[in-house]
Design an enzyme around this catalytic site. Sequence first.
Site, PDB file in Angstrom:
ATOM      1  N   SER A  13      19.106  25.862 -45.708  1.00 27.52           N
ATOM      2  CA  SER A  13      20.184  25.345 -46.573  1.00 27.52           C
ATOM      3  C   SER A  13      21.476  25.048 -45.817  1.00 27.52           C
ATOM      4  CB  SER A  13      20.515  26.315 -47.724  1.00 27.52           C
ATOM      5  OG  SER A  13      19.387  26.578 -48.480  1.00 27.52           O
ATOM      6  N   GLU A 140      14.181  14.316 -38.967  1.00 30.24           N
ATOM      7  CA  GLU A 140      14.610  15.666 -39.325  1.00 30.24           C
ATOM      8  C   GLU A 140      13.378  16.562 -39.466  1.00 30.24           C
ATOM      9  OE1 GLU A 140      16.532  15.770 -43.165  1.00 30.24           O
ATOM     10  OE2 GLU A 140      16.402  17.953 -43.247  1.00 30.24           O
ATOM     11  N   ILE A 148       6.961  30.215 -37.854  1.00 30.24           N
ATOM     12  CA  ILE A 148       5.658  29.966 -37.223  1.00 30.24           C
ATOM     13  C   ILE A 148       5.157  28.570 -37.578  1.00 30.24           C
ATOM     14  CG2 ILE A 148       3.215  30.662 -37.256  1.00 30.24           C
ATOM     15  CD1 ILE A 148       4.162  33.540 -37.406  1.00 30.24           C
ATOM     16  N   THR A 188      29.222  33.693 -32.587  1.00 29.98           N
ATOM     17  CA  THR A 188      28.374  32.661 -31.989  1.00 29.98           C
ATOM     18  C   THR A 188      26.958  33.165 -31.684  1.00 29.98           C
ATOM     19  OG1 THR A 188      29.035  33.243 -29.741  1.00 29.98           O
ATOM     20  CG2 THR A 188      30.368  31.580 -30.870  1.00 29.98           C
ATOM     21  N   LYS A 223      32.476  29.040 -25.735  1.00 29.63           N
ATOM     22  CA  LYS A 223      31.417  30.044 -25.735  1.00 29.63           C
ATOM     23  C   LYS A 223      30.072  29.422 -26.151  1.00 29.63           C
ATOM     24  CE  LYS A 223      31.355  34.853 -27.132  1.00 29.63           C
ATOM     25  NZ  LYS A 223      31.967  35.793 -28.049  1.00 29.63           N
ATOM     26  N   CYS A 380      13.430   9.970 -68.746  1.00 28.63           N
ATOM     27  CA  CYS A 380      12.011  10.313 -68.687  1.00 28.63           C
ATOM     28  C   CYS A 380      11.631  11.262 -69.818  1.00 28.63           C
ATOM     29  CB  CYS A 380      11.654  10.855 -67.316  1.00 28.63           C
ATOM     30  SG  CYS A 380       9.887  10.675 -66.986  1.00 28.63           S
ATOM     31  N   GLY A 382      13.541  13.005 -71.266  1.00 28.09           N
ATOM     32  CA  GLY A 382      14.660  12.815 -72.191  1.00 28.09           C
ATOM     33  C   GLY A 382      14.378  11.708 -73.206  1.00 28.09           C
ATOM     34  N   HIS A 506      13.258   6.741 -64.039  1.00 28.38           N
ATOM     35  CA  HIS A 506      14.281   7.569 -63.393  1.00 28.38           C
ATOM     36  C   HIS A 506      15.314   6.699 -62.681  1.00 28.38           C
ATOM     37  CE1 HIS A 506      12.324  11.499 -63.920  1.00 28.38           C
ATOM     38  NE2 HIS A 506      11.196  10.819 -63.840  1.00 28.38           N
ATOM     39  N   GLU A 508      18.076   7.478 -61.721  1.00 33.39           N
ATOM     40  CA  GLU A 508      18.828   8.264 -60.734  1.00 33.39           C
ATOM     41  C   GLU A 508      18.325   8.073 -59.309  1.00 33.39           C
ATOM     42  OE1 GLU A 508      16.805   9.527 -63.045  1.00 33.39           O
ATOM     43  OE2 GLU A 508      15.794  11.361 -62.403  1.00 33.39           O
TER      44      GLU A 508
END
Length: 531
Positions: A13, A140, A148, A188, A223, A380, A382, A506, A508
């Site tokens: 996050s 990313e 792992i 750090t 540092k 949707c 909604g 959708h 959005e």
Amino acid sequence: MKYIFVTGGVVSSLGKGLASASLGTLLERRGQRVALQKLDPYLNVDPGTMNPLQHGEVYVLADGAETDLDLGHYERFTNSVLTRANNVTSGQVYETVLSKERRGDYLGKTVQVIPHITDEIKNRIRAFEETTNADILITEIGGTTGDIEGLPFLEAIRQFILQVGPENAILMHVTLVPFIKAAGELKTKPTQQSVAKLREIGLQPQVLICRTEQPLDEEVREKLSLYCNVPIDGVIEARDVEHSIYEYPLMLQREGLDEKICRLFGIQARPAEMSEWKKLVDKIVSPAHKVTIAIISKYELQDAYKSIYESLTHAGAANDCGVELVIIDAEEIEQEGPEKYLSGVDGILVPGGFGDRGAEGKIAATRYAREHGIPFLGLCLGMQIATIEFARNVCDLEKSSSTEFDPTTPDPVICLLEEQKEVAEKGGSMRLGTWPAVLKKNSLAHQAYGHTEIAERHRHRWEFNNTYREKMETAGLSISGTSLDGALVEIIELPNHPWFLAVQFHPEFQSKPNAPHPLFKGFIAACMKNS
Ligand code: GLN
């Protein structure tokens, strides 16, 4: 092509997606063509089957791919066109390798993580490179260094950098520099250890994006530079943005990130032109007006409705209006009634969702919006909720419902189509991705879009039941958008209401800060009028 790999350290996050997207914004404004890709180490084939509470929103692409919400940031922050190839998971990688193994493609060899899984990961990066004409690919890697599951991806990147040459690849590590109150100091060490983990497997970052609550002073920067073996101009401070995530690119620009990247790649590019973006941020940060909008939600987690919140922000900025959200748990409305929560709000939004939990609360909230003339936007689920509410309380079909909530309802105003009933496998039966639709002339939808043909993204199974169409239209419901053949209902409206509109798709997923979605824009304008 040049490559930037983005990893995360210390904790999750930290906003790797946002950092990647913001770098994309800056590089595009330096005239570079940018592509973005996310590699997710979990074993799910895609996030489509994952609970939004755990994983946040499932972001749907034009081609119907169900992807990680970071791809939403990529689309909102850049012009890059995303397809299913932009989101690779361990699940997909293993699926491909295992089916090759079953076909005998490996000719009797022992199939192993190195080289077979790592080769497949590199193929996915390469395959993507062939289909895009970008100058720079930002990849990313999900998860945190030390996981792992992430190791095969990091190993693949090590090999990849060896192949393309270190002059063509940059590793950017997003990390946390915590402030310890008792010591009054920024620490750090977590970053040092996380970078040490990377170096153990042969990866040396050139850039550190340091998430911090306090400014990094010179001493802390030195540092980090010394212990992490990163030149000091690669130590980038990323303070928590004060008001809006759209400040992030401006902050990274001030820290010289895009300049550093171009220098490392030997790219001669003009400085990023950010004046439009700055104006937009100003509008978001200090708007002239304000509205309060209730979201009738099921998931408290912010990330579950990410794109909706972003779309409201974009539409707010376009109306010079700040949007204050009140997140209301649908189940609380069931217990306490809508009045307590909804009196005084300027607009009500019922978002998408699955399953019957909270459905009655959403229906009650929708009724409240209809009866009190409060601007309403249904997305949707909604729209399905608004249909049920209208059937029950206007058409007197008291027991009507969706077969998703009540399989034995006498009036299934929302139902599965015949062809979907046959496909039982999870994830297989959904209508996904972009579908065209036509709008009724002079409807609210037509006014908002300004034209009658639209294309919007979908992710749902259930549909408006056409058996009830005539009855509902006679009672005053307007079906203002349908599929091109007229068979599927896409938009409903109430002409006798100040602004009541609900859509099966959708919107959005197609709103951008500099190109707000017309329906959200219209909704906010209506809320302002109501305010
Ligand atoms: N559960 C509903 C359906 O599958 C709505 C889905 C959604 O809101 N995304 O049709």
